[in-house]
Design a protein around this motif. Sequence first.
Motif, short mmCIF file in Angstrom:
data_model
loop_
_atom_site.label_atom_id
_atom_site.label_comp_id
_atom_site.label_asym_id
_atom_site.label_seq_id
_atom_site.Cartn_x
_atom_site.Cartn_y
_atom_site.Cartn_z
N ALA A 170 0.83 -1.21 0.00
CA ALA A 170 0.00 0.00 0.00
C ALA A 170 0.86 1.26 0.00
N VAL A 229 -5.48 4.56 3.63
CA VAL A 229 -5.31 3.27 2.94
C VAL A 229 -4.54 2.30 3.82
N ILE A 235 -10.23 3.30 -4.05
CA ILE A 235 -8.90 3.62 -4.57
C ILE A 235 -8.74 3.11 -5.99
#
Length: 112
Positions: free
Chosen positions: A60, A77, A94
């Motif tokens: 991420a 995130v 996302i």
Amino acid sequence: MKRSVLTRYRVMAYTTGVLLVLLCLSMIAKYILDIDGAADATRVIAIAHGWLYVVYLVVAFDLGSKARMPVGRQLWVLLAGTVPTAAFFVERKITRELESKVVDPSPVAAKA
């Protein structure tokens, strides 16, 4: 940004999300329902989720840095793997946002 970066993130988001939901269910089975064998399942799932969450953090962070996300969005995130089912919703949002930034390598014509 390459499609492989987004694909790695999506795989790890789903994996982390599923393991976190399974961990919550196994903890309910262990502490509330008092089911035999739930303690062993909880231990195994907790260890798997812990290690794969570390991999999720790396993936991420890689996605956030290559997509040039603001720090607040990147933290959002990164923390999605700690709240049950949040990883699924954050991943979907996302992915929709970053689809336009994905560069597909087009084949280059060779000159003869």
